[in-house]
Design an enzyme around this catalytic site. Sequence first.
Site, PDB file in Angstrom:
ATOM      1  N   HIS D 136       0.896  -1.160   0.000  1.00 52.32           N
ATOM      2  CA  HIS D 136       0.000   0.000   0.000  1.00 52.32           C
ATOM      3  C   HIS D 136       0.933   1.209   0.000  1.00 52.32           C
ATOM      4  CE1 HIS D 136      -2.648   2.722   2.787  1.00 52.32           C
ATOM      5  NE2 HIS D 136      -2.658   3.166   1.554  1.00 52.32           N
ATOM      6  N   GLU D 159       9.660  -2.837 -21.029  1.00 44.23           N
ATOM      7  CA  GLU D 159      10.173  -4.095 -20.505  1.00 44.23           C
ATOM      8  C   GLU D 159       9.703  -4.358 -19.079  1.00 44.23           C
ATOM      9  OE1 GLU D 159      11.594  -6.188 -23.192  1.00 44.23           O
ATOM     10  OE2 GLU D 159      12.742  -6.737 -21.416  1.00 44.23           O
TER      11      GLU D 159
END
Lengths: 207, 207, 207, 207
Positions: D136, D159
């Site tokens: 979080h 990527e």
Amino acid sequence: MNGQTSAAAAEKHNSYEHLPDNHPRHLIPSLCRQFYALKWVTGTGGGVAMKYDDCYYLAPSGVQKERITAEDLFVLREPTDEEQQDPTINTSNSLLPDTPIVTVSSPPASKRYTASQCTPLFFSAFSLRQAACCIHTHSQAAVLITLLYQKEFKITHQEMIKGIRIGSTKNNYQFYDTLRIPIIENTVRIRQYTFSSHADDDNRRSR
Amino acid sequence: MNGQTSAAAAEKHNSYEHLPDNHPRHLIPSLCRQFYALKWVTGTGGGVAMKYDDCYYLAPSGVQKERITAEDLFVLREPTDEEQQDPTINTSNSLLPDTPIVTVSSPPASKRYTASQCTPLFFSAFSLRQAACCIHTHSQAAVLITLLYQKEFKITHQEMIKGIRIGSTKNNYQFYDTLRIPIIENTVRIRQYTFSSHADDDNRRSR
Amino acid sequence: MNGQTSAAAAEKHNSYEHLPDNHPRHLIPSLCRQFYALKWVTGTGGGVAMKYDDCYYLAPSGVQKERITAEDLFVLREPTDEEQQDPTINTSNSLLPDTPIVTVSSPPASKRYTASQCTPLFFSAFSLRQAACCIHTHSQAAVLITLLYQKEFKITHQEMIKGIRIGSTKNNYQFYDTLRIPIIENTVRIRQYTFSSHADDDNRRSR
Amino acid sequence: MNGQTSAAAAEKHNSYEHLPDNHPRHLIPSLCRQFYALKWVTGTGGGVAMKYDDCYYLAPSGVQKERITAEDLFVLREPTDEEQQDPTINTSNSLLPDTPIVTVSSPPASKRYTASQCTPLFFSAFSLRQAACCIHTHSQAAVLITLLYQKEFKITHQEMIKGIRIGSTKNNYQFYDTLRIPIIENTVRIRQYTFSSHADDDNRRSR
């Protein structure tokens, strides 16, 4: 007639504590932590490889770069002529299908690590360009440059380019020189980029 | 009649562990790691020099700044009058052709380190401006300022300029003062910049 | 009738190694290193003060914040009624002319450290606003905000403001609240800012 | 018939020094320090939770993330069928009113820590999406994205998206794929977000 050299011999020990700080077994994990702090290699992304004596040291694939330990490296070396003709010695490696190579050491099997998919690219740099060390980076600065420019990034009149060798020569760029870095489109899987014979094409980046 | 002082005497020992943390032998490597983390000195670029007692301590050239150790420093001092007339004492240094100087200590010969090409520049700051410490930086912020301004960078109404001395006086800039930093074009090789007699010209930057 | 409390008693020892990690003698140097790394306190700039039990702990002035040690702190406390009437006890401090205060501990005299010029400002926060800790920052973000806004910086709809107390109440800002930070023009020397009685005026910044 | 497993059994010890570095008791404090340095969790803001064997490890609420120690974690596990029918075993937790859960370990009572208000949100990710770890974050980059976009942030041809799983499958995004991150308006108090059954909705952010 023993193909063993000092670097390969060092690999016969079970631990690496006796090796000096600047040995690849310690230097690569140390640099990976440093490069992670610089945001050059982010977690499992990117990689580092180094040639030392007659051995090649490669960081494993898909492993948190800031948590690599000395035992996690793959160590390869070129076989001697005799070893190449000895059928009892395995000189094949699926990542390097065209290169006879001996695996000197691998990470503990329990870790299930695999060598980087960049291995063939690293070996092209080692063999075609006499590189001594390679970094595969996904730094935000490197990625942004490929988005700002299409084919090439050029930079000149910067002191820091003096730290970069010109191709595979022993000469470095000078302040007034222009460093040209080609930008090559990425592919879904890393394939074997072959280095051209033109010195200016040596510094390549994929996004 | 001994030209030795406490700082030079400390150099007679073979190790530096007995010296306090704030001795240049420990302080310079510590600051180099700190400045590297701040991106003020990047790898082999940049440098640090410090005057302590009667000795000058200089970081080696072309060495990763974040990996310098206590033994890697060059230590110089000015000869006494007697030493200058003693033909058995070497008081010449190719980097300082016009300054009689004694080399007190050098890094281990096996490391093949050389003193910084900035040495003459550092000594100009030491001798002409009574500097106590010099940093040669390639920080991106310093470089960008030289690209944004042509001849001079000026800043005022900033608390942090209170940390900077006015020329070689003992006074510091005040919040309402204007700090002026000249911008001087770079040359291919670092040459001996001579400091002018004008106090405002003291803080110089090359790109 | 002893005015000593546990915090003041701890100061009677000659070392601080026996104190826990979260004691101000260890916590302030640790936070100063952390805040330096965050670029909130830059070298000799900025400061930290903390109230713990009945003692006030203050970082010294003009010292590299990332190198402060446990012994470098100034420790003050309010005198008891009896101590105030005892002429043998010094309850005056030039930085706090209107506040009777006892100096419990100072840095070693050999270091020649002085208490921060912010001391009166810190004590206003302690006494008028029941602050438990103060930071005096020169972070670039804080300085930039004072350049972008004239009189006040306002922010709302941010989770992170939930970490900030409303004035000297025990309540914190909520996500939908608006945090208002007054911007007050700097002076050449830090003077005693008196905190107003309006809760919203509590968070003050000078450039 | 013992519901104990290796992870829960490890919790019976009074210390955690015998556990390996990659055990959640050590890994979570280590990652919290690392994420703090990356500015992903800022002081008391943000949180981390991890599933290991049959136990859930949660960082405490409102605690400086960079200073969490091994003993500060909450450890929960699902009860066995037998335990659910045993009235002497407490399987209720006010943060998870609809989920039978056993509290294996809590921080020392003297610290008065509470579990994160994000606990129900973390458990939705664990149970509905087979997540193994949750973060979080209040990083400035994450917050800025929610200010730049209204409903969704999309990214492709990068990527680094290859490091992210597609929903609860075992497959990762590929370079040419598009990663879509929904942006959901924040509420004053963190409520239980229920994860939808649509794989693309898995990566959620609140401001």
